[in-house]
Enzyme design. Structure first.
Site, mmCIF file in Angstrom:
data_model
loop_
_atom_site.group_PDB
_atom_site.id
_atom_site.type_symbol
_atom_site.label_atom_id
_atom_site.label_comp_id
_atom_site.label_asym_id
_atom_site.label_seq_id
_atom_site.Cartn_x
_atom_site.Cartn_y
_atom_site.Cartn_z
ATOM 1 N NE ARG A 70 -21.488 -3.775 5.676
ATOM 2 C CZ ARG A 70 -20.426 -4.304 5.089
ATOM 3 N NH1 ARG A 70 -19.235 -3.858 5.379
ATOM 4 N NH2 ARG A 70 -20.546 -5.290 4.244
ATOM 5 C CD GLU A 83 -18.777 -2.476 9.857
ATOM 6 O OE1 GLU A 83 -17.965 -1.667 9.373
ATOM 7 O OE2 GLU A 83 -19.040 -3.584 9.323
ATOM 8 C CE LYS A 132 -4.011 1.781 2.591
ATOM 9 N NZ LYS A 132 -4.886 1.505 3.754
#
Length: 684
Positions: A420, A392, A307
């Site tokens: 969610r 979540e 990254k």
């Protein structure tokens, strides 16, 4: 290995950016109008193209802001994908979607001058932009389910020549949906489905959990398959005795795997696995992807990427490798405008102070420890913060369990991601009256990240949860008090929502109305004005409305400054007006209901969905109060004759809000001082 982005190329782009002229693609990149153009390039040209893409990304995103680190990490991977597969006939499904900038560049979208702005390119895949975009998502862990569905449909419709490729990060693989999809994919082995696991060891921050440990093992043992193949070749070359020895050893393969590659669960699921592959070596990537394409059953290609690759400031950013940036100086990576002290920083300070005093408090994060403000608590008390990964649903139900066992969990999420876990809030936390506090960062209109990131649904959704209390603080002082009040509740869920960005100036109350609910029923009055009364108080006690009753403006949370500005403008015109700012808005405070019933007209402005939001809930509360009054008075003229005042609700309409800056959206939806004042004037 592809070399880092050319320093001279970066300097050229940076110099162009500094003149006010938006960077333009370098010649080789500019020649790529679609994926088919990639297939004519030589190996050397591909290396040049990767460098030009990185230079363009750095120069462009530094001017507009956006997801820089993730895209710098997938340059070679995206090139290889488009050279191997035939988009759009083959479907490329990006999870989470914030690494799709390179995909946009290679599919003919090379004007990044208005990236993440109205009229410009979205920060995520967008079907409205291109046939090459499949899923307009920026909520993680969904790509495998999408891919499974597309692949099944291809098979049923006879499209056997079409492939589906899901590109999912190791961070997104911590989400439960990904594992539900893998279970189904493994059970149906006749699909041309390729799963590319883009493994950079990070989501926002370093990936955590059992999957991370497994992928670490795969990364550090790339010789496993080579070793096994060498043993096989060596034994089979020795004829019958060697074959017998190989047959005996073959039964030990699982045991060897467990030693060298712990659990090897991808293959144990029944899905072919290949890798790890160097994600910055285009030749190696194309070889692995071509092999995967030839299978007529699902296959996982494990790709190792870095990254932020090729941009030194990103590579040296320990926190998140420039996952998402605002406007920055392209040569240094430093912000153009230093960040102001914001809402998240206030929460970070307050929760650390509270945790020092109360050992029951524990922070829960879903792979976003730093962005939601739990990093200081984690640094000070590492055992008091739990990172569950991008999960979540698990976060909320585990919090209910913690509350049952005597803790007070504080779950910090972006507001959009609570969507969610609504079932868990309702059936696990709410039903069991669990003492769980939910902090919703980036609530309301966030604008530039598009439809999926606007945190506009929470108040309309959470109003349906029995026993839940929700606060919408308006400034620093009210945020601090709301956090303290929230963690003091142990008999039901509490929610505190606040917007993205810097804090407004303090908005002190001129007076506070008290209700039967204690601190949760207080209503702060920011302005009370009657024409000719020099600002004297006009809000009284009891039901009943005078013929010249003032207008009431209710500013919910972040909309309080605009509500106050509107009130002052109306007062300057000689109009009677009250501006109220209740800190706790769900359930509607009884004092606010009583105040509204005495008003000549009511305008509620909220940074959330207008249908079912706080304005709707206040209107319903007034109806309920009048029904109760009529019933109790048995037709008493006061109760029978009184009707609720005309009420206008100002907020976000029920639609998916496209990419645009917050200020423009506020004006469009009349969520400004001018729009609020106009609504008051228009009421009769």
């Amino acid at each position: 290995m592809t070399p880092p982005t050319s320093p001279s190329s970066q300097r050229d782009q940076a110099r162009r950016a500094g003149t006010g002229e938006h960077p333009v693609p370098a010649p080789l990149l500019a020649s790529i109008r679609g994926p088919e153009d990639l297939r004519r390039l030589t190996s050397d040209q591909l290396v040049q193209l990767a460098a030009q893409i990185r230079a363009y990304l750095v120069a462009s995103v530094s001017r507009t802001g956006g997801h820089l680190g993730p895209n710098l990490g997938v340059v070679e991977l995206t090139i290889a994908l488009h050279r191997t597969f035939r988009s759009p006939a083959d479907s490329l499904v990006f999870d989470t979607g914030h690494q799709a900038y390179v995909h946009k560049l290679l599919t003919g979208r090379q004007d990044f001058s208005a990236l993440r702005s109205r009229g410009g390119l979205s920060g995520y895949p967008d079907r409205g932009e291109s046939a090459h975009d499949v899923v307009e998502n920026s909520h993680a862990s969904t790509a495998l389910s999408w891919a499974d569905g597309i692949a099944r449909a291809n098979g049923l419709r006879g499209n056997e020549d079409r492939h589906v490729v899901a590109i999912i990060g190791d961070g997104a693989m911590t989400g439960g949906m990904a594992w539900e999809a893998l279970d189904n994919i493994a059970d149906s082995g006749d699909k041309r489905l390729v799963i590319v696991v883009n493994d950079n060891g990070r989501s926002y921050a370093p990936t955590i959990g059992g999957l991370a440990h497994h992928l670490d093992a795969l990364r550090t043992n790339p010789g496993y398959e080579r070793m096994l193949s060498g043993i096989k070749r060596g034994l089979l070359a020795q004829g019958a005795p060697g074959r017998a020895a190989f047959d005996a050893l073959h039964g030990l393969k699982a045991g060897i795997k467990d030693v060298l590659v712990p659990s090897a669960f991808f293959e144990d699921l029944g899905i072919k696995y290949t890798g790890p592959v160097d994600g910055h070596d285009i030749t190696a990537l194309e070889f692995a992807l071509t092999r995967a394409r030839e299978y007529s059953e699902p296959v996982i290609v494990h790709v190792i990427t870095e990254k932020g690759r090729g941009y030194t400031p990103a590579e040296e950013d320990v926190a998140d490798r420039f996952h998402a940036v605002g406007r920055i100086h392209s040569e240094t990576g430093l912000p153009v405008v230093p960040s102001a002290f914001g809402w998240t920083a206030v929460f970070a300070e307050e929760i650390l102070a509270l945790a020092r005093r109360d050992e029951r408090i524990v922070g829960i994060t879903a792979a976003m420890q730093q962005p939601v403000g739990l990093q200081p608590l984690a640094d000070a008390m590492p055992d008091r913060v739990v990172d569950v990964g991008i999960a979540e649903q698990h976060a909320l139900t585990a919090s209910a369990g913690m509350a049952f066992a005597g803790l007070h969990p504080v779950v910090a999420l972006y507001a959009t991601f609570l969507n969610r876990a609504f079932d868990q809030v309702l059936m696990d936390v709410g039903l069991h009256r669990a003492g769980v506090t939910i902090m919703l960062d980036r609530a309301g209109l966030t604008g530039n990240d598009g439809a999926s990131h606007n945190g506009m649904w929470d108040m309309a959704l959470l109003g349906h949860v029995p026993g839940l209390r929700l606060a919408a603080p308006r400034d620093e002082a009210s945020l601090r008090s709301c956090v303290r009040e929230a963690v003091g509740v142990d008999d039901g869920p509490t929610v505190v929502r606040y917007p993205k960005g810097a804090l407004p100036a303090p908005l002190p109350a001129a007076r506070t109305l008290e209700g039967d609910e204690g601190a949760f029923g207080q209503v702060d009055l920011l302005l009370e004005h009657r024409a000719g009364d020099d600002g004297g108080r006009v809000a009284g006690e009891g039901a009943g409305r005078a013929p010249d009753a003032p207008a009431l403006i209710v500013g919910v949370g972040a909309m309080a400054p605009a509500a106050l500005a509107a009130g002052r403008a109306l007062a300057a015109e000689g109009r009677d007006v009250i501006v109220a700012s209740p800190r706790w808005v769900i359930p509607v405070p009884s004092a606010l209901t009583e105040l509204a019933l005495t008003a000549g007209r009511v305008v509620v402005v909220e940074d959330g969905l207008v249908d079912g939001g706080i304005g709707s809930q206040l209107r319903d509360a007034m109806d309920d109060a009048l029904d109760a009054l009529a019933a109790s008075s048995e037709g008493d003229s006061r109760g029978a004759a009184l009707a609720p005042p005309p009420t206008t609700r100002i907020g976000v309409p029920r639609r998916f809000v496209r990419t645009c800056d917050r200020a423009t959206l506020l004006e469009e939806f009349s969520m400004t001082a001018e729009g609020i004042a106009a609504a008051v004037r228009a009421q009769r």
